[in-house]
Scaffold this motif. Structure first.
Motif, short mmCIF file in Angstrom:
data_model
loop_
_atom_site.label_atom_id
_atom_site.label_comp_id
_atom_site.label_asym_id
_atom_site.label_seq_id
_atom_site.Cartn_x
_atom_site.Cartn_y
_atom_site.Cartn_z
N ASP A 19 0.75 -1.11 0.03
CA ASP A 19 -0.27 0.02 0.19
C ASP A 19 0.88 1.28 -0.07
O ASP A 19 1.01 2.02 1.03
N SER A 20 1.28 1.65 -1.02
CA SER A 20 2.32 2.58 -1.31
C SER A 20 1.79 3.74 -2.24
O SER A 20 2.70 4.78 -2.56
N ILE A 21 0.76 3.71 -2.55
CA ILE A 21 0.35 4.58 -3.70
C ILE A 21 0.42 6.10 -3.37
O ILE A 21 0.70 6.96 -4.12
N GLU A 22 -0.10 6.22 -2.31
CA GLU A 22 -0.13 7.73 -1.71
C GLU A 22 1.21 8.26 -1.63
O GLU A 22 1.62 9.64 -1.83
N ARG A 23 2.08 7.47 -1.13
CA ARG A 23 3.60 7.94 -1.04
C ARG A 23 4.18 8.32 -2.25
O ARG A 23 4.72 9.20 -2.43
N ILE A 24 3.77 7.41 -3.20
CA ILE A 24 4.49 7.77 -4.62
C ILE A 24 3.84 8.75 -5.18
O ILE A 24 4.55 9.61 -5.80
N THR A 25 2.74 9.05 -5.00
CA THR A 25 1.75 10.18 -5.60
C THR A 25 2.43 11.52 -5.06
O THR A 25 2.76 12.37 -5.89
N THR A 26 2.43 11.67 -3.88
CA THR A 26 2.99 12.79 -2.87
C THR A 26 4.37 13.00 -3.57
O THR A 26 4.71 14.36 -3.54
N SER A 27 5.26 12.06 -3.53
CA SER A 27 6.72 12.12 -3.88
C SER A 27 6.74 12.72 -5.43
O SER A 27 7.78 13.48 -5.70
N LEU A 28 6.00 12.47 -6.29
CA LEU A 28 5.86 12.89 -7.64
C LEU A 28 5.56 14.29 -7.64
O LEU A 28 6.10 15.09 -8.11
N ALA A 45 -0.85 12.29 -11.29
CA ALA A 45 0.44 11.53 -10.50
C ALA A 45 -0.10 9.90 -10.21
O ALA A 45 0.77 9.19 -10.76
N ARG A 46 -1.25 9.89 -9.90
CA ARG A 46 -1.78 8.36 -9.81
C ARG A 46 -1.74 7.45 -11.09
O ARG A 46 -1.26 6.52 -10.82
N SER A 47 -2.00 8.31 -12.01
CA SER A 47 -2.25 7.67 -13.29
C SER A 47 -0.74 6.97 -14.01
O SER A 47 -0.89 6.21 -14.75
N VAL A 48 0.32 7.63 -13.58
CA VAL A 48 1.46 6.98 -14.17
C VAL A 48 2.27 6.02 -13.26
O VAL A 48 3.24 5.44 -13.63
N ILE A 49 1.62 5.67 -12.13
CA ILE A 49 2.33 4.67 -11.43
C ILE A 49 2.21 3.23 -12.13
O ILE A 49 1.06 2.83 -12.44
N LYS A 77 13.39 10.11 -6.11
CA LYS A 77 13.81 9.24 -5.05
C LYS A 77 14.27 9.77 -3.77
O LYS A 77 14.20 9.10 -2.75
N GLN A 78 15.08 11.22 -3.65
CA GLN A 78 15.25 11.63 -2.60
C GLN A 78 14.08 11.76 -1.70
O GLN A 78 14.18 11.58 -0.42
N HIS A 79 13.21 12.25 -2.15
CA HIS A 79 11.91 12.72 -1.36
C HIS A 79 11.19 11.34 -0.86
O HIS A 79 10.84 11.28 0.33
N TYR A 80 11.06 10.44 -1.96
CA TYR A 80 10.39 9.19 -1.28
C TYR A 80 11.08 8.33 -0.15
O TYR A 80 10.47 8.03 0.74
N ILE A 81 12.35 8.43 -0.32
CA ILE A 81 13.33 7.58 0.68
C ILE A 81 13.43 8.30 1.96
O ILE A 81 13.25 7.81 3.04
N ASN A 82 13.60 9.74 1.92
CA ASN A 82 14.37 10.42 2.86
C ASN A 82 13.34 11.65 3.38
O ASN A 82 13.53 11.97 4.63
N GLU A 83 12.36 12.00 2.75
CA GLU A 83 11.61 13.13 3.10
C GLU A 83 10.05 12.73 3.37
O GLU A 83 9.48 13.49 4.22
N ASN A 84 9.53 11.87 2.60
CA ASN A 84 8.19 11.82 2.63
C ASN A 84 7.69 10.92 3.90
O ASN A 84 8.45 9.91 4.55
N THR A 85 6.63 11.51 4.54
CA THR A 85 6.15 11.01 5.99
C THR A 85 5.07 10.11 5.74
O THR A 85 4.48 9.54 6.72
N VAL A 86 4.48 9.88 4.62
CA VAL A 86 3.39 8.80 4.25
C VAL A 86 4.01 7.41 4.32
O VAL A 86 4.70 7.21 3.85
#
Length: 221
Positions: A19-28, A45-49, A77-86
């Motif tokens: 369940d990672s869709i929201e994390r990916i979307t917000t990072s994009l 953003a969701r449509s390209v996942i 990559k930086q945001h998804y791994i290190n910054e995103n709190t979702v």
């Protein structure tokens, strides 16, 4: 032995098992704005996942030059791994499902739009890295919906297309399966709606991926 004609189950990762869709979307969204001050709509953003990262960013921003596509990809990559709190977690019961499927004799594989480092980080973090007989990532293949990932999995495991089944949550997954002439099952807790997924004629659309074992064992397919 597996209880159906299918010997190999090929899973997508994001939105299917995790369940990672929201994390990916917000990072994009964050990477696009931080890098190029472009606001990306949540649905876009969701449509390209499901696509490879480069392909996803390029589809979101077809007007941008290659260097900006690369900059946004790196910022993602930086945001998804290190910054995103979702939070991201496997869907409830996924670990038990995979164990159950392996115990039933199925070969299990992954075909994901993630890059290799991102996938291995995620799989190890959730203790799912030993569940699969082989894995293919977008960073080492052509992006979905090209069937290269599926072809490599079939070749490595010596399985015919008619004995393999793709399980995914996006139209990119099901289109890849169609291009590889592999049957598919859709799950509806990811990026695409049941209506969108049904247009690719999957064997069924499951509300939960954890219903997969029951579907396979109780249907003569």
């Amino acid at each position: 032995m597996s209880p159906t004609k299918y010997k190999l189950l090929i899973f997508d990762w994001d939105g299917t098992l995790v369940d990672s869709i929201e994390r990916i979307t917000t990072s994009l969204q964050a990477a696009s704005y931080k890098t190029c001050q472009i606001k990306v709509d949540h649905s876009d953003a969701r449509s390209v996942i499901g696509l490879g990262l480069h392909e996803a960013v390029k589809k979101l921003h077809p007007q941008l030059p290659a260097e900006d596509i690369l900059r946004i990809s790196d910022a993602y990559k930086q945001h998804y791994i290190n910054e995103n709190t979702v939070k991201e977690d496997p869907f409830e019961g996924v670990d038990s499902l995979l164990a159950q499927l392996r115990d039933s004799g199925f070969l299990l594989a992954i075909a994901t739009g993630k890059g290799r480092p991102g996938f291995e980080r995620s799989a190890k973090m959730f203790d799912l890295d030993k569940c699969f007989h082989t894995t293919q990532c977008a960073s080492e293949n052509r992006s979905k919906p090209h069937p290269e990932m599926v072809f490599k999995i079939l070749e490595e495991l010596n399985i015919k297309a008619e004995n393999a089944l793709m399980i995914g949550d996006s139209k990119h997954d099901l289109e890849m399966a169609k291009n590889a002439r592999v049957d598919a099952i859709a799950v509806t807790h990811g990026v695409s709606t049941a209506k969108e997924l049904s247009s690719f004629n999957p064997l069924t659309c499951l509300d939960r991926v954890t219903d997969l074992h029951s579907f396979l064992t109780h249907n003569n397919i």
